[in-house]
Design an enzyme around this catalytic site. Structure first.
Site, short mmCIF file in Angstrom:
data_model
loop_
_atom_site.label_atom_id
_atom_site.label_comp_id
_atom_site.label_asym_id
_atom_site.label_seq_id
_atom_site.Cartn_x
_atom_site.Cartn_y
_atom_site.Cartn_z
N CYS A 69 0.81 -1.22 0.00
CA CYS A 69 0.00 0.00 0.00
C CYS A 69 0.85 1.28 0.00
O CYS A 69 0.30 2.37 0.06
CB CYS A 69 -0.97 -0.03 1.17
N HIS A 93 -1.13 8.11 6.51
CA HIS A 93 -1.73 6.95 5.85
C HIS A 93 -3.15 6.77 6.42
O HIS A 93 -4.08 6.55 5.67
CB HIS A 93 -0.85 5.73 6.13
N HIS A 120 -9.49 3.20 1.34
CA HIS A 120 -8.11 2.82 1.03
C HIS A 120 -8.08 2.41 -0.44
O HIS A 120 -8.85 1.55 -0.86
CB HIS A 120 -7.68 1.67 1.93
#
Lengths: 231, 364
Positions: free
Chosen positions: B122, B255, B290
């Site tokens: 990610c 994040h 996400h």
């Protein structure tokens, strides 16, 4: 700029070895032969039984390369990067996870398998085992240039000062589940890693020179693949 | 070493199919996850014949960022493009390996240089920006496109679900009651260039990539180090490369997945780097979800906008910040007065990557 190759190791269908171990890297298509963990690791990885084939050959080649460089002992965290090129990555595990997810409305979907559905997880396992805290990620390379991009990016990391030592290499595992392969797939499977250092090191097996953007071997030839450096 | 600038950017998210639309809705505190579902697909995505949803969402950003110089390298950072192929039983005629998506994108943009793929979980597009910057800085590329797209698939939803990483309610980054993340379709394309290439192609520098850092936790394959040690190292490296002290960073795009572990790790890292200082912090994952490999690039593009307007959006989903986040994250737009913004991403495999972006010299 001169890059020192201070170690190298591999696992292929012809067997495993190290640059300094007296055997030569041989490339033959087929399933890589991974020795038992006790022959590779002083302390086998905790999750070894969960490792898929991709993870087993990748981690073994990294361990052999580190042993060749004299860096496999248990130590404190070290800013060593690990960059691998791969085409199929963990595709086999992706297919295995999907098979579990399709059973009985996903109630058997396996978290243990899903955790291994990224190609960089093998590098993380190596990072945990050998306390490597540098950059870890995978890159893509055409079949004819296996590992070349990983070496180039590894050299980028050395040049930038991101880390003083980088493991760079190639991993691709065999898969019985994968029914469709890339058009230029030659059937070669295995893992090959070299340990690269930018600094003065007591041990140096060979040297690569960075000329402009090209990596040049001692013979004057350009680096075409990881096999040119580890072979 | 040459200076590197972001000169074009485009994003497609479940909040909007352009950066401007996404930014406007982020500023308004809106979220695409109001209905409580942990995964949202883009409405109206119509893959072209022989393509799939990854292509459809990536096509939007590639068309938006075009034209790009023909000599541009291209780094593809999507990480789960094979999931649709797997779900289709490997029978569909579509790109399926990462290299096929890169080749498809190269054809779309008409760039001749080729490039390669990066998978750093990610943090992939964050790492992609870092490596592209390094290649431009030392002259291998004059310019490079970093692009990638990932979409919601049953494969990914089932996977995160069995890991108990998805929220059963709403994604609440840095909230006391946070209990998981949500997932959304997303794509990003960023054109990076050195000053000479930018001038030659009349491209306006939007932000400077002043520094980057990448580090591994060496802790666990799916869980971050609780003390944020890897993220601390990545941020420290980015600041050192940029020649910027922690007190000169004016905002931080986290994040911020909304999971207990990730957000806790990030707050530990923020405290380690910035001390007690109440640096403005935000996460956009409560709004757009996400977006996996595209996340870091989308957030970098949002940071470019934030630098231009000197303000950061609210953290959608936030109700009551956990103690370490209090005074840093907000439900409101936060203004900041400086020229430096930090953005960071972390992923499975213990990877952490940070970028320090700053206002280009001619806009100071």
């Amino acid at each position: 700029m001169r890059i020192h190759v201070i170690g190298g190791g591999w696992v292929t269908a012809a067997g495993c070895g190290r640059i300094g171990g007296g055997t030569r890297l041989q490339l033959t298509p087929g399933t890589p032969a991974v020795p038992p963990p006790a022959e590779i690791y002083a302390h086998p990885p905790q999750r070894y039984r969960r490792f898929d084939g991709y993870c087993r050959i990748g981690c073994a080649a990294i361990a052999l390369a580190l042993r060749d460089a004299g860096m496999d002992g248990a130590q404190a965290a070290r800013p060593v990067g690990v960059i691998a090129s791969t085409r199929y990555g963990c595709f086999d595990t992706d297919l295995a996870f999907q098979a579990t997810a399709l059973q009985d409305n996903s109630i058997y979907a396996s978290p243990g398998l899903f955790a291994y559905t990224l190609p960089g997880i093998v590098l993380a396992e190596a990072a945990i085992l050998f306390r490597l805290t540098g950059p870890t990620f995978t890159v893509g390379d055409p079949a004819a240039q296996r590992g070349r991009r990983a070496i180039q990016v590894g050299v980028d990391l050395l040049v930038s000062g991101a880390c003083p030592v980088v493991l760079a290499g190639w991993i691709d595992a065999d898969s019985r589940r994968l029914r469709r392969r890339a058009e230029d797939d030659d059937g070669l499977r295995g893992a090959v890693f070299v340990v690269l250092s930018a600094g003065d090191t007591p041990k140096m097996i060979r040297e690569i020179t960075l000329q402009g953007t090209e990596l040049i071997l001692e013979s004057g030839e350009r680096v075409r693949s990881i096999f040119d450096v580890a072979g | 070493m040459r200076e590197v600038f972001i000169v074009k950017h485009a994003v497609a998210t479940v909040l909007g199919d352009s950066l401007q639309r996404t930014w406007t809705r982020l500023l308004a505190g809106q979220s695409a996850f109001g209905g409580g579902a942990p995964a949202v697909r883009s409405a109206g995505l119509a893959p072209a014949r022989g393509e799939n949803r990854v292509c459809a969402v990536a096509r939007k950003v590639l068309e938006a960022v075009a034209p790009v110089p023909a000599e541009a390298g291209l780094i593809w950072t999507g990480i789960k493009g094979n999931a649709e192929f797997i779900e289709a039983g490997q029978a569909a005629d579509m790109p399926w390996l990462a290299e096929h998506y890169r080749q498809w994108a190269v054809t779309m943009l008409g760039t001749g240089r080729g490039g390669f793929e990066i998978n750093a979980a990610c943090a992939s597009s964050t790492v992609g920006i870092a490596i592209a910057s390094q290649k431009i800085a030392r002259g291998e590329y004059g310019c490079a496109v970093v692009c990638g797209g990932d979409v919601v698939t049953d494969f990914v939803v089932r996977g995160f679900s069995v890991l108990k990483a998805l929220t059963p309610a709403r994604c609440r980054p840095f909230d006391v009651a946070r209990n998981g993340m949500c997932i959304g379709d997303g794509a990003v394309a960023l054109l990076l260039a050195d000053a000479r290439t930018a001038r030659a192609h009349r491209l306006q520098p939007l932000a400077k990539v002043a520094g980057w850092g990448i580090a591994n936790d060496a802790n666990h394959i799916t869980g971050p180090s609780p003390d944020g040690a890897g993220l601390v190292r990545a941020i420290a490296a980015a600041l050192e490369m940029a020649g910027v002290r922690p007190d000169e960073v004016q905002a931080f795009c986290a994040h911020g997945t909304g999971t207990a572990y990730n957000d806790g790790m990030e707050l530990a890292a923020i405290q380690a780097v910035f001390g007690a200082r109440c640096l403005p912090v935000f996460s956009i994952k409560g709004a757009i979800g996400h977006t996996l490999g595209a996340a870091g690039g989308i957030e970098a593009a949002v940071c470019v906008h934030a630098l231009a307007e000197r303000r950061i959006p609210p953290t959608a989903g936030l109700e009551i910040p956990e103690p370490r986040a209090a005074g840093r994250v907000s439900q409101r737009v936060q203004d900041f007065g400086g020229r430096n913004i930090l953005t960071a991403n972390s992923g499975f495999g213990g990877i952490n990557a940070a970028l320090l972006l700053c206002v280009p010299p001619d806009r100071s």
